[in-house]
Design an enzyme around this catalytic site. Structure first.
Site, mmCIF file in Angstrom:
data_model
loop_
_atom_site.group_PDB
_atom_site.id
_atom_site.type_symbol
_atom_site.label_atom_id
_atom_site.label_comp_id
_atom_site.label_asym_id
_atom_site.label_seq_id
_atom_site.Cartn_x
_atom_site.Cartn_y
_atom_site.Cartn_z
ATOM 1 N N LYS A 97 -27.751 -22.167 70.342
ATOM 2 C CA LYS A 97 -27.817 -20.725 70.099
ATOM 3 C C LYS A 97 -27.111 -20.100 71.289
ATOM 4 O O LYS A 97 -27.642 -20.079 72.400
ATOM 5 C CB LYS A 97 -29.266 -20.235 69.997
ATOM 6 C CG LYS A 97 -29.335 -18.715 69.965
ATOM 7 C CD LYS A 97 -30.739 -18.153 69.961
ATOM 8 C CE LYS A 97 -30.681 -16.701 70.446
ATOM 9 N NZ LYS A 97 -31.952 -16.000 70.315
ATOM 10 N N ALA A 184 -33.228 -11.292 66.631
ATOM 11 C CA ALA A 184 -33.724 -10.294 67.585
ATOM 12 C C ALA A 184 -33.987 -8.934 66.952
ATOM 13 O O ALA A 184 -33.269 -8.497 66.053
ATOM 14 C CB ALA A 184 -32.776 -10.096 68.765
#
Lengths: 256, 65
Positions: A97, A184
């Protein structure tokens, strides 16, 4: 079975969860279980030399969960590439990531450096999942650079503000030929459901679960929300209308 | 004296990366090691020698999102 595939690896859960900020390892283990997630993010950091016996890996069954190391906290392409390489060398995954942060206060990505790091890591054989802005053009560039998925933010990391630019997420989904994972900004279950209803292939979250008052229950809520949002997306919602449209027959009313 | 995870660290005489990890009580299967900015393959830990002034980074996985 509604599965999704990144770089040839198929997942049945569309929820990806983190390992940070939990009050205890036991709570984290139970939250992971309740979330139904199959992919879990971890950070790469210096070993604490005063407590070398402690290991996050004691609490993650690597045969059950697929580990996704991140480059959180990196502010340059070089730092992120170095961290990704170290994460790979721990030996559990050549996936990353990829985060290259551009601003301390918002933790918004530095997309220029992100693109540069993506190119380097793709060349080195990494499966790169970049955390990026909710910008369709940047997402397209990342895809062209070889990213295996794009991970636009819904809102700033840890903010819990929910999806700030729903239309952009929709456009990113329409443009992208790789999976889109909203990463997020999720604060509660409806945020995750909305991300999925907009067409996201998956949702990645950490704080929304770990920071909830009851993390294990919230993990289950997120599992259900991601599933519900996905089903609603596949089911084709009704168009929005300005005025009412009666559900019950207008004929046969008593006394008319 | 070497630099270990950014801090000065005293080593008595020459040693290998594997010996350093053992001395620190670090499980070599759960870390990655960088030696003077070059990432080491785990198989080379027991033949990589650490010299005075070398920089070593030992990392592992911690909680994160």
């Amino acid at each position: 079975m509604d599965t999704f595939t990144i770089a040839g690896k198929t997942f049945s859960s569309r929820l990806i969860v983190g390992t940070g900020k939990y009050s205890s390892p036991a709570v984290m283990v139970q939250a992971h279980e309740a979330s139904g997630a199959e992919m879990i993010t971890v950070a790469v950091r210096r070993v604490n030399l005063d407590r070398t016996k402690e290991s996050l890996l004691d609490y993650i069954d690597a045969s059950k969960y697929f580990l996704l190391p991140n480059t959180a906290g990196c502010y340059t392409a070089d730092e992120a590439v170095r961290t990704a390489r170290l994460g790979r060398e721990v030996g559990l995954s050549n996936w990353v990531k990829l985060e290259v942060i551009g601003d301390e206060k918002t933790l918004f990505p530095d997309n220029e450096a992100l693109l540069e790091a993506t190119r380097v890591l793709v060349r080195e054989g990494f499966v790169v999942l970049p955390y990026t802005s909710d910008d369709p053009v940047v997402c397209r560039k990342l895809e062209d650079a070889g990213a295996a998925a794009v991970m636009p933010l819904g809102a700033p990391i840890g903010s819990g503000l929910g999806i700030q630019n729903a239309n952009n997420i929709r456009i990113i989904r329409e443009f992208a030929r790789v999976p889109v994972i909203v990463d997020a900004g999720v604060g509660t279950a409806s945020d995750a459901a909305l991300a999925m209803e907009l067409g996201a292939d998956g949702v990645l979250m950490n704080t929304a679960i770990a920071g909830a008052q009851a993390p294990i229950a919230m993990a289950e809520a997120m599992k259900l929300a991601v599933r519900a949002g996905r089903l609603a997306y596949l089911s084709g919602r009704i168009p929005r209308k300005m005025y009412a449209n009666a559900s019950s027959p207008v004929e046969g009313l008593v006394g008319r | 004296m070497i630099k270990l995870n950014g801090d000065p660290y005293e080593v008595a005489g020459p040693l290998t990366v594997a010996e350093l990890l053992a001395r620190l009580d670090v499980d070599s299967r759960r870390v990655a090691v960088e030696h003077n900015l070059a990432i080491l393959k785990r198989e080379t830990f027991d033949r990589t020698r650490i010299a005075d002034g070398d920089e070593i980074e030992i990392v592992n996985f911690v909680g994160g999102g």
